[in-house]
Design a protein around this motif. Structure first.
Motif, PDB file in Angstrom:
ATOM      1  N   PRO A  28      -9.164  -0.849  -3.097  1.00 37.87           N
ATOM      2  CA  PRO A  28      -9.504  -0.757  -4.103  1.00 37.87           C
ATOM      3  C   PRO A  28      -7.986  -0.389  -5.192  1.00 37.87           C
ATOM      4  N   THR A  29      -6.609  -0.265  -4.500  1.00 39.67           N
ATOM      5  CA  THR A  29      -5.376  -0.085  -5.409  1.00 39.67           C
ATOM      6  C   THR A  29      -6.065   1.400  -6.523  1.00 39.67           C
ATOM      7  N   GLY A  30      -6.389   2.223  -5.935  1.00 35.72           N
ATOM      8  CA  GLY A  30      -6.713   3.704  -6.834  1.00 35.72           C
ATOM      9  C   GLY A  30      -5.284   4.345  -6.966  1.00 35.72           C
ATOM     10  N   THR A  31      -4.273   4.181  -6.279  1.00 35.47           N
ATOM     11  CA  THR A  31      -3.252   4.624  -7.031  1.00 35.47           C
ATOM     12  C   THR A  31      -2.591   3.168  -7.410  1.00 35.47           C
ATOM     13  N   LEU A  32      -1.959   2.269  -6.587  1.00 37.96           N
ATOM     14  CA  LEU A  32      -1.588   1.662  -7.335  1.00 37.96           C
ATOM     15  C   LEU A  32      -2.029   1.092  -8.402  1.00 37.96           C
ATOM     16  N   SER A  33      -2.972   1.331  -8.975  1.00 42.28           N
ATOM     17  CA  SER A  33      -3.519   0.037 -10.393  1.00 42.28           C
ATOM     18  C   SER A  33      -2.333   0.848 -11.514  1.00 42.28           C
ATOM     19  N   GLY A  60      -2.255   8.013   5.503  1.00 44.62           N
ATOM     20  CA  GLY A  60      -2.949   7.299   6.165  1.00 44.62           C
ATOM     21  C   GLY A  60      -4.295   7.112   6.183  1.00 44.62           C
ATOM     22  N   GLY A  61      -5.495   6.403   6.142  1.00 46.40           N
ATOM     23  CA  GLY A  61      -6.821   6.401   6.336  1.00 46.40           C
ATOM     24  C   GLY A  61      -7.528   5.938   7.625  1.00 46.40           C
ATOM     25  N   THR A  62      -8.636   6.787   7.781  1.00 48.64           N
ATOM     26  CA  THR A  62      -8.581   6.581   9.247  1.00 48.64           C
ATOM     27  C   THR A  62     -10.553   6.423   8.825  1.00 48.64           C
ATOM     28  N   LYS A 103       1.357  13.994   3.344  1.00 43.13           N
ATOM     29  CA  LYS A 103       1.091  13.336   1.569  1.00 43.13           C
ATOM     30  C   LYS A 103       0.730  12.880   0.401  1.00 43.13           C
ATOM     31  N   ARG A 104      -0.807  12.796   1.008  1.00 42.90           N
ATOM     32  CA  ARG A 104      -2.033  12.384  -0.040  1.00 42.90           C
ATOM     33  C   ARG A 104      -3.230  13.161   0.993  1.00 42.90           C
ATOM     34  N   ARG A 105      -4.434  13.594  -0.386  1.00 41.80           N
ATOM     35  CA  ARG A 105      -5.254  13.772   0.854  1.00 41.80           C
ATOM     36  C   ARG A 105      -6.071  12.959   1.812  1.00 41.80           C
ATOM     37  N   GLY A 106      -6.438  13.223   3.458  1.00 38.97           N
ATOM     38  CA  GLY A 106      -6.901  12.095   4.223  1.00 38.97           C
ATOM     39  C   GLY A 106      -8.101  12.360   3.728  1.00 38.97           C
ATOM     40  N   SER A 108       1.501   2.189   7.130  1.00 38.21           N
ATOM     41  CA  SER A 108      -0.106   1.966   7.545  1.00 38.21           C
ATOM     42  C   SER A 108      -0.735   2.499   6.316  1.00 38.21           C
ATOM     43  N   ALA A 109      -1.718   1.865   5.422  1.00 35.89           N
ATOM     44  CA  ALA A 109      -3.089   2.309   4.726  1.00 35.89           C
ATOM     45  C   ALA A 109      -4.368   2.790   5.999  1.00 35.89           C
ATOM     46  N   CYS A 110      -4.861   1.783   6.651  1.00 35.01           N
ATOM     47  CA  CYS A 110      -5.569   1.727   7.064  1.00 35.01           C
ATOM     48  C   CYS A 110      -5.330   1.851   8.923  1.00 35.01           C
ATOM     49  N   GLY A 127     -13.815   0.923   2.823  1.00 28.47           N
ATOM     50  CA  GLY A 127     -14.598  -0.292   3.671  1.00 28.47           C
ATOM     51  C   GLY A 127     -13.699  -1.782   3.919  1.00 28.47           C
ATOM     52  N   GLU A 128     -12.499  -1.895   3.430  1.00 27.73           N
ATOM     53  CA  GLU A 128     -11.807  -2.964   2.518  1.00 27.73           C
ATOM     54  C   GLU A 128     -11.267  -3.696   4.257  1.00 27.73           C
ATOM     55  N   GLN A 129     -11.342  -3.173   4.604  1.00 30.36           N
ATOM     56  CA  GLN A 129     -10.654  -3.590   5.921  1.00 30.36           C
ATOM     57  C   GLN A 129     -11.096  -3.271   7.379  1.00 30.36           C
ATOM     58  N   ASN A 137       1.071  -1.275   0.260  1.00 30.12           N
ATOM     59  CA  ASN A 137      -0.096  -0.123  -0.098  1.00 30.12           C
ATOM     60  C   ASN A 137       0.623   1.136  -0.059  1.00 30.12           C
ATOM     61  N   SER A 138       0.412   2.809  -0.677  1.00 30.99           N
ATOM     62  CA  SER A 138       1.315   3.404  -0.669  1.00 30.99           C
ATOM     63  C   SER A 138       2.105   3.864   0.576  1.00 30.99           C
ATOM     64  N   PRO A 139       1.575   4.016   1.320  1.00 29.68           N
ATOM     65  CA  PRO A 139       2.212   4.873   2.452  1.00 29.68           C
ATOM     66  C   PRO A 139       3.707   4.112   2.885  1.00 29.68           C
ATOM     67  N   THR A 192     -14.721   0.522   9.999  1.00 31.52           N
ATOM     68  CA  THR A 192     -13.955  -0.312   8.916  1.00 31.52           C
ATOM     69  C   THR A 192     -13.153   1.070   8.429  1.00 31.52           C
ATOM     70  N   ASN A 193     -12.770   0.710   7.424  1.00 30.44           N
ATOM     71  CA  ASN A 193     -10.904   2.176   6.844  1.00 30.44           C
ATOM     72  C   ASN A 193     -11.637   2.777   6.220  1.00 30.44           C
ATOM     73  N   PRO A 194     -11.467   3.893   5.369  1.00 27.84           N
ATOM     74  CA  PRO A 194     -11.876   4.572   5.020  1.00 27.84           C
ATOM     75  C   PRO A 194     -12.770   4.065   3.404  1.00 27.84           C
TER      76      PRO A 194
HETATM   77  O1  CDP Z   1      -3.338   2.802  -4.520  1.00 31.46           O
HETATM   78  P1  CDP Z   1      -3.527   3.182  -2.875  1.00 31.46           P
HETATM   79  O2  CDP Z   1      -2.459   1.971  -2.200  1.00 31.46           O
HETATM   80  O3  CDP Z   1      -2.739   4.052  -2.736  1.00 31.46           O
HETATM   81  O4  CDP Z   1      -4.666   3.246  -2.227  1.00 31.46           O
HETATM   82  P2  CDP Z   1      -5.923   2.074  -1.914  1.00 31.46           P
HETATM   83  O5  CDP Z   1      -5.687   0.886  -1.924  1.00 31.46           O
HETATM   84  O6  CDP Z   1      -6.976   2.868  -2.964  1.00 31.46           O
HETATM   85  O7  CDP Z   1      -6.968   2.709  -1.017  1.00 31.46           O
HETATM   86  C1  CDP Z   1      -6.336   1.708   0.504  1.00 31.46           C
HETATM   87  C2  CDP Z   1      -6.614   2.430   1.827  1.00 31.46           C
HETATM   88  O8  CDP Z   1      -6.108   3.826   1.545  1.00 31.46           O
HETATM   89  C3  CDP Z   1      -7.604   3.440   1.510  1.00 31.46           C
HETATM   90  O9  CDP Z   1      -8.807   2.406   2.108  1.00 31.46           O
HETATM   91  C4  CDP Z   1      -7.248   3.904   2.802  1.00 31.46           C
HETATM   92  O10 CDP Z   1      -7.723   3.354   4.081  1.00 31.46           O
HETATM   93  C5  CDP Z   1      -6.112   4.047   2.515  1.00 31.46           C
HETATM   94  N1  CDP Z   1      -6.501   6.232   1.695  1.00 31.46           N
HETATM   95  C6  CDP Z   1      -5.963   6.591   2.083  1.00 31.46           C
HETATM   96  O11 CDP Z   1      -6.207   7.037   3.570  1.00 31.46           O
HETATM   97  N2  CDP Z   1      -6.002   8.173   2.003  1.00 31.46           N
HETATM   98  C7  CDP Z   1      -6.319   8.205  -0.137  1.00 31.46           C
HETATM   99  N3  CDP Z   1      -6.521   9.309  -0.810  1.00 31.46           N
HETATM  100  C8  CDP Z   1      -6.396   6.695  -0.390  1.00 31.46           C
HETATM  101  C9  CDP Z   1      -6.648   5.730  -0.113  1.00 31.46           C
END
Ligand code: CDP
Length: 573
Positions: free
Chosen positions: A421-426, A120-122, A165-168, A91-93, A277-279, A76-78, A273-275
């Protein structure tokens, strides 16, 4: 900004996002490391954990580097952003408790600020807060209720945005039996409200029962445990599904389903869950995720299971090592995270894998493959976690856990699987996100300098060229319509194979999510994308079907229902 040099197969958008948010930069803001150096930084920092177990860190760093640089797997991104650097938060979550006192609310706010700063997201459940208008004894005033405190969290997130680092990102949860539930359900109909929150209603089995019986449902003040009033379950459900139809929010989480899968019930119940919903996590718990790029595991038009198995095992080891070297933002978070040692290995590129195998996403065969692949990943990841448990010791909360009850001799991690979701990773890996279908076959992208170009899905372009179809004409129509349906001269089999998110039936979206969920310890991130003309009643049917399928939550998005939605079709960047 100067784009970094690299020999890795990274696209221009991938290099841009790396340069802006992941690579170490100098004071002028220019990157001072290449993507290769970033992967080495992460590999070495994580492999440091091996030293404690008498292993050679350099040996494992080599392997971890290959794992990531091949784009077979990304953490995950962090982890990519912070490993090996002073912040060191990986950690992301996270889930934070919000207790019913002013002190506790602002403690949670401070913890959230520290977490957002590090990427990280909360997630929070606001269910324990007393309702609006309730008594506040110390000041003889009246309480402002969960929604008004959520606005404070929202404003804080907004303020931290610039420096972080990114939008919370936040998840706000309220139980369906909280007296302020109607206000909560309606709040995001106003697009100015809670812009940094996803919100979900925590639905209970009692509520579903009342809904099915057409009964009244009691709302309970969490401070006193007393019933405050009764509402028709149907009334609440209609309000909820109407809001979701209008804006996408609230989603729902199924609390009883989540808690039946809670691996450590002795540590207490899960309430949020985290933001995304997957965790699901306990109060103060955090989890680090990682995703395998399935599109890279095709050999002779089949899934390359032997190589996938090796990758799963190495990824589990990597994620377990992350817990060792992670710097947690608060001692409470370090404590509970180390007690359970949850990791979340999942997948991205599922749609691209299907295309390479010639299987349409909207088919029974796709559901079957989803089930088969995730069952395999779950089995391999559990085997590796058990093996690590025997060597390194089980997670400390193992006695009395579900693993213990099932008769496992040891287990290193209370959970091993999560589909993110892997928004940025993908984007970095150049593949389709998570388990979602393709969003668009072609879209216009605009660079910062204003230059515009059309990006076409490579497999789609290849298919058009192989069949000697008029690429330019078809792409022009695809940009107009979003998908292939209704375009003349395109063979039926291509229309089926290159189906896009809004063309997939809701039943199939749900069936794919359920297939992954059956083999995932945590939850599965998935959006049920719907066409603009979907009737309101359809949302209710989807929510109930999701419950019956055993999903832990569900998120819908009706095309065009939210103007600022991050994933609008085509045209926009
Ligand atoms: O692809 P990436 O690792 O950036 O993130 P993701 O798989 O899209 O999202 C995984 C988790 O990262 C989300 O459920 C959040 O907990 C966290 N997240 C966040 O804190 N802030 C964001 N802008 C995007 C994701």
């Amino acid at each position: 900004m100067k784009l970094p040099r690299t020999d890795l197969p990274l696209s221009r958008p991938a290099l841009l996002v790396l340069a802006y948010r992941y690579l170490v930069r100098d004071e002028k803001g220019d990157p001072v490391e290449t993507p290769e150096e970033m992967f080495w930084r992460v590999a070495r920092a994580v492999a440091e954990a091996e030293r404690e177990f008498g292993e050679d860190p350099e040996f494992w760093a080599e392997r971890f580097y290959q794992l990531m640089a091949s784009l077979d797997f990304l953490p995950n991104s962090p982890t990519l952003m912070n490993a090996g650097l002073p912040l060191g938060q990986l950690s992301a979550c996270f889930v934070l408790p919000v207790e019913d006192s002013l002190e506790a609310i602002f403690e949670a706010l401070k913890a959230a600020a520290l977490i957002h700063k590090s990427g990280g997201g909360t997630g929070f459940s606001f269910s324990r807060l007393r309702p609006k208008g309730d008594v506040v004894r110390t000041t003889q005033g009246v309480a402002s209720g969960p929604v008004s405190f959520m606005r404070v969290f929202d404003a804080a997130t907004e303020a931290i945005k610039q420096g972080g680092k990114r939008r919370g990102a936040n998840m706000g949860i309220l139980r369906v039996d909280h007296p302020d539930i109607e206000e909560f359900i309606l709040i995001k109909r106003d697009p100015r409200e809670l812009r940094n929150f996803n919100i979900s209603v925590a639905v209970t089995e009692d509520f579903i029962k009342a809904l099915k019986q057409g009964a009244d449902f009691p709302l309970i003040n969490p401070r006193t445990g007393q019933e405050t009033r009764r509402v028709k379950a149907r009334h609440l459900f209609d309000l909820l599904t109407e809001s979701a139809w209008m804006t996408g929010d609230p989603g729902v989480i199924f609390l009883d389903t989540i808690n039946r899968a809670n691996p450590t019930p002795l540590l207490g119940p899960i309430e949020s869950t985290n933001p995304c919903g997957e965790q699901p996590l306990l109060p103060y718990e955090s989890c680090n995720l990682g995703s395998i790029n399935l599109s890279r595991f095709v050999k002779d038009r089949q899934v390359d299971y032997p190589r996938l198995g090796k990758t799963v095992r190495l990824a589990v080891r990597f994620l377990d090592d992350v817990i060792e070297v992670n710097r947690f933002p608060l001692p409470q978070i370090a404590r509970i995270t180390r007690l359970n040692r949850k990791i979340g290995l999942g997948v991205m590129g599922f749609a691209d894998l299907l295309i390479r195998l010639g299987i349409p996403y909207d088919s029974a065969e796709a559901v079957k493959l989803a089930e088969e692949i995730m069952a395999f990943i779950e089995r391999e990841s559990v085997a590796e976690s058990q093996r690590l448990g025997e060597i390194r010791g089980s997670f400390p909360a193992f006695p009395g856990s579900l693993w213990d009850e099932k008769g496992f001799p040891a287990m290193r991690n209370a959970t091993t699987t999560t589909v993110a979701p892997t928004g940025t990773l993908s984007l970095i890996a150049g593949t389709s996100s998570g388990i979602e279908p393709l969003f668009a076959l072609a879209y216009r992208r605009r660079a910062l300098e204003g230059v515009e170009w059309t990006e076409i899905h490579p497999e789609f372009l290849k298919a058009l060229e192989e069949r000697k179809l008029p690429v330019e004409d078809i792409v022009a129509e695809v940009l107009e319509r979003g998908g292939l349906s209704g375009i003349k001269g395109v063979p039926e089999d291509l229309k089926r194979l290159f189906v896009t998110a809004f063309e997939v039936s809701p039943e199939r979206h749900l069936a794919i999510q359920a297939a992954f969920q059956r083999h995932t310890h945590n939850a599965v991130s998935k959006t049920i994308n719907l066409p603009e003309d979907t009737p309101k009643e359809e949302i209710g049917r989807i929510y109930l079907k999701a419950y019956e399928l055993g999903l832990k939550g569900v998120t819908i998005y009706r095309y065009g229902s939210r103007p600022e939605a991050p994933l609008r079709l085509a045209r926009e960047e």
